[in-house]
Enzyme design. Structure first.
Site, PDB file in Angstrom:
ATOM      1  N   GLY A  11       0.764  -0.972   0.093  1.00  0.00           N
ATOM      2  CA  GLY A  11      -0.105   0.024   0.135  1.00  0.00           C
ATOM      3  C   GLY A  11       0.810   1.226   0.057  1.00  0.00           C
ATOM      4  O   GLY A  11       1.995   1.259   0.094  1.00  0.00           O
ATOM      5  N   LYS A 158     -12.149   2.221  11.892  1.00  0.00           N
ATOM      6  CA  LYS A 158     -10.871   2.572  12.393  1.00  0.00           C
ATOM      7  C   LYS A 158     -11.071   2.822  13.943  1.00  0.00           C
ATOM      8  O   LYS A 158     -10.117   2.522  14.688  1.00  0.00           O
ATOM      9  CB  LYS A 158     -10.263   3.827  11.990  1.00  0.00           C
ATOM     10  CG  LYS A 158      -9.761   4.032  10.454  1.00  0.00           C
ATOM     11  CD  LYS A 158      -9.027   2.955   9.853  1.00  0.00           C
ATOM     12  CE  LYS A 158      -7.476   3.313  10.486  1.00  0.00           C
ATOM     13  NZ  LYS A 158      -6.684   2.347   9.904  1.00  0.00           N
TER      14      LYS A 158
END
Length: 334
Positions: A11, A158
């Protein structure tokens, strides 16, 4: 040579973390969803540093428990960067929440079993937004209320992933450090422009995006984010703390666009989209709906503890934005 299991190595943030780890003398075991990605990742990293045999790969899935114990068995630290991200609202919020939480717990359970003493986890400022109403003074004690009206699936993912991590380690002989960036910009190492940050900058500098949303938050340079991830591995003062890694103050997306406009990106539009229009369009667009926690709001976080403990200063906002645009332009051949 100490070895770090780095999840999500392919990523945007993961690649920067890998390069920073290798520069600082760590060996890196990077996790990918498929080992078919390993060659491309190696080629990208090698453009910036010669791994000299200190880079290897393993195959892991956030939603599967298989392979985690073996992956971490010969490592000294775990750096858990991998997490799903969509600005669009998924039809089922568990598409985001489940892999975020389960992936975090898979990493921590394996680390605990292997006797790993410290895990560094990539969280986000979106896990610190309080009631998601704006004008929040955010610090390391701030948490997003996942039941708040404007709490989207991403904010929940998150927040719940990080909360599950702190809950897991509270009775374990293991230290946890969480890193909290805002929106992340800075150069792309791979040239992949499909991520949210790169897509936004690409749309702005090509003139595709005609109006900016009215929103402000501390923004983060990916190089700072990677640097603090690595420094957090062995800094004694960092144990069991949460760190915002971002600009000193909140910046607006209009300021971002204006910076680009003033530096030769002539196609950039700096006009603000009326808040009522964005809210109206959110009824029909999952992408617009995903922006609702930020529209018309300002969130500002304190980075004082990050600066003090790591003796660190963030890369200036203008440099961050211009370096991002230069990187994107290079891959677009503009």
């Amino acid at each position: 040579m100490k070895k770090v299991l780095l999840t999500g190595i392919s990523g945007y943030i993961g690649l920067h973390c890998a390069v920073e780890l290798l520069k600082e003398g760590y060996a890196v075991k990077g996790s990918v969803r498929s080992l078919s990605k390993a060659e491309d990742v190696t080629n990208t990293i090698t453009k910036f540093i010669d791994p000299k045999g200190a880079l290897e790969f393993c195959e892991l899935d956030l939603l599967k428990s298989e392979g985690w114990e073996e992956a971490v068995s010969d490592c000294d630290f775990v750096m858990h960067v991998a997490s799903p991200f969509f600005s669009k609202i998924p039809k089922d919020e568990n598409e985001l929440i489940k892999p975020a939480v389960e992936g975090t717990l898979n990493a921590l359970k394996a680390a605990n079993k292997a006797g790993i003493k410290r895990v560094v986890l990539t969280s986000s400022m979106v896990a610190m937004l309080g009631e998601v109403t704006g004008d929040e003074n955010i610090n390391d004690n701030s948490w997003t209320n996942v039941n708040a009206k404007n709490a989207t699936a991403y904010l929940k993912s998150k927040t719940l992933a990080e909360k599950s991590a702190w809950e897991f380690v509270k009775d374990k002989d293991m230290e946890l450090v969480t890193i909290h960036p805002g929106p992340v910009y800075g150069p792309t190492l791979s040239g992949n422009l499909s991520g949210e940050s790169m897509t936004l900058i690409k749309r702005i500098i090509t003139g595709e995006l005609k109006q900016m949303i009215h929103a402000s938050i501390n923004m983060s340079d990916v190089r700072d984010v990677a640097k603090i991830h690595v420094m957090a591995l062995e800094n004694e003062q960092a144990a069991n703390q949460r760190f915002i890694v971002a600009t000193d103050v909140a910046y607006s997306f209009k300021e971002l666009a204006t910076t680009l406009k003033l530096n030769g990106y002539n196609k950039v539009a700096t006009m603000l989209a009326p808040n009522f229009m964005v809210k109206f369009l959110a009824n029909f667009s999952s992408e617009m709906k995903g922006m609702m926690p930020y529209v018309g709001k300002k969130y500002e976080g304190s980075i004082s503890s990050t600066k003090d403990i790591f003796n660190w200063k963030p890369i200036p906002f203008d440099k961050m934005i211009l370096d991002t645009a230069k990187s994107v332009s290079g891959f677009l051949n503009m």
